[in-house]
Scaffold this active site. Sequence first.
Site, short mmCIF file in Angstrom:
data_model
loop_
_atom_site.label_atom_id
_atom_site.label_comp_id
_atom_site.label_asym_id
_atom_site.label_seq_id
_atom_site.Cartn_x
_atom_site.Cartn_y
_atom_site.Cartn_z
N LYS A 6 -7.43 -13.56 45.22
CA LYS A 6 -6.60 -12.29 45.57
C LYS A 6 -6.18 -12.64 46.96
CE LYS A 6 -4.73 -8.58 46.80
NZ LYS A 6 -3.46 -8.02 46.21
N CYS B 71 -1.63 -5.10 53.18
CA CYS B 71 -2.19 -6.27 52.44
C CYS B 71 -1.98 -7.55 53.25
CB CYS B 71 -1.46 -6.62 50.97
SG CYS B 71 -2.04 -5.20 49.96
N1 LIG Z 1 -1.41 -0.78 49.07
C1 LIG Z 1 -0.82 -1.91 48.47
O1 LIG Z 1 0.17 -2.24 48.14
C2 LIG Z 1 -1.99 -2.57 48.00
C3 LIG Z 1 -1.76 -3.71 47.06
C4 LIG Z 1 -2.69 -4.35 46.38
C5 LIG Z 1 -3.96 -4.28 46.84
N2 LIG Z 1 -4.32 -3.05 47.66
C6 LIG Z 1 -5.85 -2.98 47.91
O2 LIG Z 1 -6.03 -1.81 47.39
C7 LIG Z 1 -6.87 -1.31 48.18
C8 LIG Z 1 -6.59 0.25 48.51
O3 LIG Z 1 -5.46 0.35 48.97
P1 LIG Z 1 -4.55 1.56 49.17
O4 LIG Z 1 -3.33 1.32 49.61
O5 LIG Z 1 -4.74 2.35 47.85
O6 LIG Z 1 -5.39 2.63 50.28
P2 LIG Z 1 -4.94 4.17 50.71
O7 LIG Z 1 -5.51 4.30 51.96
O8 LIG Z 1 -3.77 4.50 50.03
O9 LIG Z 1 -6.01 4.90 49.56
C9 LIG Z 1 -7.43 4.87 49.53
C10 LIG Z 1 -7.79 6.30 49.18
O10 LIG Z 1 -9.31 6.35 49.11
C11 LIG Z 1 -9.97 7.35 49.48
N3 LIG Z 1 -11.36 7.13 49.87
C12 LIG Z 1 -11.73 6.35 50.99
N4 LIG Z 1 -13.28 6.19 50.80
C13 LIG Z 1 -13.32 7.14 49.85
C14 LIG Z 1 -14.74 7.31 49.26
N5 LIG Z 1 -15.92 6.76 49.73
N6 LIG Z 1 -14.73 8.23 48.30
C15 LIG Z 1 -13.67 8.86 47.67
N7 LIG Z 1 -12.37 8.71 47.96
C16 LIG Z 1 -12.38 7.75 49.12
C17 LIG Z 1 -9.04 7.70 50.89
O11 LIG Z 1 -9.13 9.27 50.97
C18 LIG Z 1 -7.53 7.46 50.40
O12 LIG Z 1 -7.03 8.28 49.45
C19 LIG Z 1 -7.25 -1.97 49.48
O13 LIG Z 1 -8.38 -2.87 49.43
C20 LIG Z 1 -5.91 -2.65 49.57
O14 LIG Z 1 -6.10 -3.96 49.92
C21 LIG Z 1 -3.50 -2.44 48.23
#
Ligand SMILES: NC(=O)c1ccc[n+]([C@@H]2O[C@H](COP(=O)([O-])OP(=O)(O)OC[C@H]3O[C@@H](n4cnc5c(N)ncnc54)[C@H](O)[C@@H]3O)[C@@H](O)[C@H]2O)c1
Length: 407
Positions: free
Chosen positions: A201, A255
């Site tokens: 990844k 990312c």
């Molecule tokens: N956004 C993208 O395009 C994308 C693409 C591929 C991978 N990712 C990966 O996916 C993961 C999540 O990214 P995202 O963009 O969805 O983040 P985000 O910030 O949009 O969402 C994360 C959510 O997790 C919640 N959260 C955090 N800790 C928590 C806990 N302990 N218990 C309950 N809820 C909790 C937050 O309130 C938030 O709503 C990251 O590792 C990111 O690198 C993101």
Amino acid sequence: MVNVIGLGYIGLPTALMLASHGIEVVGTDYNKELVDTLKAGEITFDEKGLEKVFFQAIDAGIEFSESYMSTDTYIIAVPTPYDKNTKKVNACYVIDAIKSVLEVCSKGAVIIIESTISPSTVDKYVRPVIEERGYVIGSDIYLSHAPERIIPGNMVYELKHNSRTIGVDDKIIGEKVKKLYSSFCEGEIVVTDIRTAEMTKVVENTFRDINIAYANELAKICRSDNMDVYEIIRIANMHPRVNILSPGPGVGGHCISVDPWFLVGDYPGLANIILAARKINDGMPDFVLDRINAIMKENDISDVSKVGLYGLTYKENVDDMRESPTIQMLTSMERHLANGLIKVYDPYIKRDIIKNQYHNFDEFIDDIDMIVIMVAHDELKENMCKIEGKVILDTRNVCQLEGVYRL
Ligand SMILES: NC(=O)c1ccc[n+]([C@@H]2O[C@H](COP(=O)([O-])OP(=O)(O)OC[C@H]3O[C@@H](n4cnc5c(N)ncnc54)[C@H](O)[C@@H]3O)[C@@H](O)[C@H]2O)c1
């Protein structure tokens, strides 16, 4: 039942896809406002096709909660930023989520980490937390890393069609996790070990960052010697084995601008191209600033408040501003010159987040002499005629009007 932890850009669409394909799902987030919004039947971010899946999932019985559920399958999709000092992954959100899962999960539960993590994060941080609490991994708890590849703006399509990687310790669990994702994913699902999944990844996003950096570096070289980088790339790409990307104002999002740092932090002295690429891409907002200054001088514009930045998000047609080039540039401006005078507009950002932010395209255009296209939202592409006559700096190469300045 699957308990999806973290209902942001990745967790929410994943939870909705599972639920709308016959899996019993509870989505958990500790952000009460977000959970209340979802419970009230409102989607929390703009994304093509997501609303339809949201209502399908609601019809199928998805629930949203601030609490962790007692069940046998968890998907963790919480943030994984990097530590600005060490450049290593900051796994604290993942660890906190795992600790909360351990308080409620049933014996034999499978915990799937979807969050992007650097190689060995599971070995270094996750396994110890589980073992410290007396659980035996491989009988009390099973671990999997199933990183997500989707791109904002095309998430629903890509969730269905992208291939996926499932990292596991144990082939039988691999098949179980694969079956779960096969409920909605039609792409190939590769089962491998956890470290390979972690590294794969990060390597994918780093590949993108390096390729973008090459295009950006060419833009700088060509600008320094008065050559047209776009024409050069267009011609070079006619070569059967060359495919140079387009230069732009920088790299943002959660990312590509983050994950390569994990390798820099974990492999100092080895991740050299990766570090150089990060520096080039992080330097682009300042390069755009220099272009703005030069173009203002050339056109006798001395008042920064007559300049407007179009776009706050990190890419077109999404509402995600994290690490966006415009935000990076505004931060840099605050440090150096314009002191919050420059005007900004983005149709996707409805709330006020900075000074001089507009919420109406026509008013924004009326109040400026020079526009800097930072993001190529469809709204702008469909209204190019409205910026005719302005001084235009197009960092995305989307404007065909006469006299446009480019990177
Ligand atoms: N956004 C993208 O395009 C994308 C693409 C591929 C991978 N990712 C990966 O996916 C993961 C999540 O990214 P995202 O963009 O969805 O983040 P985000 O910030 O949009 O969402 C994360 C959510 O997790 C919640 N959260 C955090 N800790 C928590 C806990 N302990 N218990 C309950 N809820 C909790 C937050 O309130 C938030 O709503 C990251 O590792 C990111 O690198 C993101």
